[in-house]
Design an enzyme around this catalytic site. Sequence first.
Site, PDB file in Angstrom:
ATOM      1  N   ARG A  50     -16.474   6.585 -18.062  1.00 40.52           N
ATOM      2  CA  ARG A  50     -16.975   7.269 -19.261  1.00 40.52           C
ATOM      3  C   ARG A  50     -17.470   6.312 -20.337  1.00 40.52           C
ATOM      4  O   ARG A  50     -18.378   6.641 -21.096  1.00 40.52           O
ATOM      5  CB  ARG A  50     -15.885   8.166 -19.820  1.00 40.52           C
ATOM      6  CG  ARG A  50     -16.081   9.587 -19.396  1.00 40.52           C
ATOM      7  CD  ARG A  50     -15.290  10.519 -20.210  1.00 40.52           C
ATOM      8  NE  ARG A  50     -14.050   9.900 -20.648  1.00 40.52           N
ATOM      9  CZ  ARG A  50     -12.928  10.550 -20.859  1.00 40.52           C
ATOM     10  NH1 ARG A  50     -12.894  11.844 -20.673  1.00 40.52           N
ATOM     11  NH2 ARG A  50     -11.845   9.941 -21.273  1.00 40.52           N
ATOM     12  N   LYS A 149      -4.604   7.546  -3.381  1.00 39.51           N
ATOM     13  CA  LYS A 149      -3.419   8.361  -3.615  1.00 39.51           C
ATOM     14  C   LYS A 149      -3.094   8.351  -5.107  1.00 39.51           C
ATOM     15  O   LYS A 149      -3.550   7.422  -5.780  1.00 39.51           O
ATOM     16  CB  LYS A 149      -2.241   7.862  -2.786  1.00 39.51           C
ATOM     17  CG  LYS A 149      -1.760   6.466  -3.209  1.00 39.51           C
ATOM     18  CD  LYS A 149      -0.532   6.081  -2.467  1.00 39.51           C
ATOM     19  CE  LYS A 149       0.701   6.524  -3.198  1.00 39.51           C
ATOM     20  NZ  LYS A 149       1.177   5.518  -4.190  1.00 39.51           N
ATOM     21  N   HIS A 179      -3.094   2.236   1.539  1.00 40.70           N
ATOM     22  CA  HIS A 179      -3.434   0.819   1.714  1.00 40.70           C
ATOM     23  C   HIS A 179      -2.468   0.104   2.654  1.00 40.70           C
ATOM     24  O   HIS A 179      -2.796  -0.943   3.187  1.00 40.70           O
ATOM     25  CB  HIS A 179      -3.587   0.115   0.360  1.00 40.70           C
ATOM     26  CG  HIS A 179      -2.288  -0.245  -0.302  1.00 40.70           C
ATOM     27  ND1 HIS A 179      -1.544   0.665  -0.980  1.00 40.70           N
ATOM     28  CD2 HIS A 179      -1.611  -1.405  -0.385  1.00 40.70           C
ATOM     29  CE1 HIS A 179      -0.458   0.075  -1.455  1.00 40.70           C
ATOM     30  NE2 HIS A 179      -0.471  -1.197  -1.105  1.00 40.70           N
ATOM     31  N   LYS A 183      -2.906  -3.269   5.834  1.00 41.63           N
ATOM     32  CA  LYS A 183      -2.198  -4.563   5.865  1.00 41.63           C
ATOM     33  C   LYS A 183      -2.255  -5.114   7.286  1.00 41.63           C
ATOM     34  O   LYS A 183      -2.058  -4.379   8.254  1.00 41.63           O
ATOM     35  CB  LYS A 183      -0.734  -4.385   5.425  1.00 41.63           C
ATOM     36  CG  LYS A 183      -0.604  -4.068   3.937  1.00 41.63           C
ATOM     37  CD  LYS A 183       0.848  -4.032   3.525  1.00 41.63           C
ATOM     38  CE  LYS A 183       1.007  -3.501   2.113  1.00 41.63           C
ATOM     39  NZ  LYS A 183       0.853  -4.474   1.051  1.00 41.63           N
ATOM     40  N   HIS A 241       3.265   5.761   2.347  1.00 42.43           N
ATOM     41  CA  HIS A 241       3.404   4.466   3.016  1.00 42.43           C
ATOM     42  C   HIS A 241       4.522   4.437   4.072  1.00 42.43           C
ATOM     43  O   HIS A 241       4.312   4.004   5.199  1.00 42.43           O
ATOM     44  CB  HIS A 241       3.680   3.355   1.994  1.00 42.43           C
ATOM     45  CG  HIS A 241       2.685   3.289   0.880  1.00 42.43           C
ATOM     46  ND1 HIS A 241       1.340   3.539   1.061  1.00 42.43           N
ATOM     47  CD2 HIS A 241       2.818   2.985  -0.433  1.00 42.43           C
ATOM     48  CE1 HIS A 241       0.718   3.404  -0.091  1.00 42.43           C
ATOM     49  NE2 HIS A 241       1.590   3.069  -1.021  1.00 42.43           N
ATOM     50  N   LYS A 341      12.297   0.286  -6.511  1.00 43.78           N
ATOM     51  CA  LYS A 341      11.825  -0.668  -7.518  1.00 43.78           C
ATOM     52  C   LYS A 341      13.028  -1.475  -7.998  1.00 43.78           C
ATOM     53  O   LYS A 341      14.163  -1.014  -7.929  1.00 43.78           O
ATOM     54  CB  LYS A 341      11.262   0.077  -8.735  1.00 43.78           C
ATOM     55  CG  LYS A 341      10.114   1.029  -8.413  1.00 43.78           C
ATOM     56  CD  LYS A 341       8.786   0.336  -8.479  1.00 43.78           C
ATOM     57  CE  LYS A 341       7.631   1.296  -8.265  1.00 43.78           C
ATOM     58  NZ  LYS A 341       6.447   0.647  -7.702  1.00 43.78           N
TER      59      LYS A 341
HETATM   60  C1  BG6 Z   1       1.485   1.870  -4.434  1.00 44.23           C
HETATM   61  C2  BG6 Z   1       2.531   2.488  -5.312  1.00 44.23           C
HETATM   62  O1  BG6 Z   1       0.925   2.851  -3.595  1.00 44.23           O
HETATM   63  O2  BG6 Z   1       2.073   0.845  -3.637  1.00 44.23           O
HETATM   64  C3  BG6 Z   1       3.185   1.427  -6.187  1.00 44.23           C
HETATM   65  O3  BG6 Z   1       1.941   3.490  -6.130  1.00 44.23           O
HETATM   66  C4  BG6 Z   1       3.689   0.291  -5.340  1.00 44.23           C
HETATM   67  O4  BG6 Z   1       4.232   1.992  -6.965  1.00 44.23           O
HETATM   68  C5  BG6 Z   1       2.614  -0.229  -4.387  1.00 44.23           C
HETATM   69  O5  BG6 Z   1       4.094  -0.769  -6.214  1.00 44.23           O
HETATM   70  C6  BG6 Z   1       3.186  -1.242  -3.403  1.00 44.23           C
HETATM   71  O6  BG6 Z   1       2.146  -1.832  -2.680  1.00 44.23           O
HETATM   72  P1  BG6 Z   1       2.264  -3.320  -2.101  1.00 44.23           P
HETATM   73  O7  BG6 Z   1       1.008  -3.522  -1.337  1.00 44.23           O
HETATM   74  O8  BG6 Z   1       2.412  -4.231  -3.278  1.00 44.23           O
HETATM   75  O9  BG6 Z   1       3.496  -3.322  -1.226  1.00 44.23           O
END
Ligand code: BG6
Length: 492
Positions: A50, A149, A179, A183, A241, A341
């Site tokens: 924007r 996501k 993602h 990897k 994931h 976390k």
């Molecule tokens: C993301 C989450 O999809 O993946 C995050 O929203 C998380 O909260 C992240 O930190 C972790 O990804 P990676 O590649 O650092 O393990």
Amino acid sequence: MATIIPVASFDCVVFGATGDLTTRKLLPALYYRYKDGQIPGTSRIIGASRSEMSVEAFRERARDALKRFVPARDLDEDKLAAFLDHLDYVAVDGAGDDGWEDLAAKLAERPDQVRPYYLATSPDLYGSICRNLSVHGLIGEKSRVVLEKPIGKDLKSARAINDAVGEVFPEEQIFRIDHYLGKETVQNLLALRFANTIFERLWTADVIDHVQITVGETVGVEGRAGYYDTSGALRDMVQNHLLQLLCLMAMESPLTLDANSVRDEKLKVLRALKPITPHDVQAVTVRGQYAAGAVDGKPVQGYRADLGGETESRTETFVALKLEVQSWRWAGVPFYIRTGKRLPQKLSEIVVQFRASPFSIFPAESFGREPNRLVIRLQPEEGIKLEVMTKDPGPGGMRLRPTNLDISFEETFKQRYPDAYERLLMDVVRGNATLFMRRDEVEVAWAWADSLLKAWADRPEPPRAYPAGSWGPTAAIALIERDGRTWHEEMH
Ligand code: BG6
């Protein structure tokens, strides 16, 4: 160094061009692919958001982002300047009418390009961006839409997003990113299982005792408290994931590596996941929330303080679950998964614990009947380690000890490991959806997550507090130890 095959020339429009994902992940990934010669010189990366901004200003922002997020040894000034020349910018209101004509005019300059539309925005905007793309005649055979996501926060909202996007894009042109699937070591799981005879034959309940999947992070909620507090670890990490990792571990061999064959097999695993009911939620799940503690030797505050003193939040920042895949192959083999976390280490690994040998011919004082263990390390220090029993050298008698057959990918291949987004972005341009999630996968995973969220919501107790820097609440240790098993790191 592997041969790099250039992709077709493309115009990639990144909605959310000033956001965090673009800055941290997408621009660095595109820079690396450009630097390695994979992106043709006629390609453009068109930022869209924007904010009114000149192309020069956008390029300056991108330069700053690359300086921050690409290590200096990989930043070649000439390549960087050449890369920035491929960046363009248009101010577009994803939710409204402004800017679309400008975007259309820019894209019309190169009508034959492959056109990925990357939606790095809030999912609330996915529907309106897609509608606008359609209204302005910007969707053709060479277009693809990439969705980040979270795709919804439950089955209902995921369906609404999928319906809105599906109204204008056919499923083959929709690329839902997880993602983790990009990897390198996750793809290596496919190679390990389906390019070797030795493992696949052992991949059954007869030989495997249980599987552990751990995705630990040291970070807290960083600048994302607003999003995270409405999400929590189950929605943020497990629904996507961790379940995807579980699918790759547990699925049958796909017929081929094409997108639908792989996704059909993953879908069967998701369908076979036993729903967690209110009746067994206490026995097979643990929710935690980090309290103040120390990570990497530094004191850190608790989750509620990270939210700015909010004292009531019941959002979980840690989850441990005991899951069952109800199929012939996996009957009776628990899958213990956990993520959180503010844990002591950034560590993702899959541990396959084989059964103990049924009988020992070795004397009791030989110390050894440790069952074999296969550890697939996704990050950091990617590698594969198989623990086998060997004889202790020397004349001291028959003493056994576990020894590792150890492949460190870094030492073996001696090359930089590309970030997941590099591979995934190039797959989008190539139109290869194997590593992306299909609509039905996302929705079946949500249906499973919904039943667990519902069972939790009905419980009176909040998530258990754990000190930052620990491996979660002690109940998570009890979850696995009740079954006579131990989480992998506790063994060392
Ligand atoms: C993301 C989450 O999809 O993946 C995050 O929203 C998380 O909260 C992240 O930190 C972790 O990804 P990676 O590649 O650092 O393990």
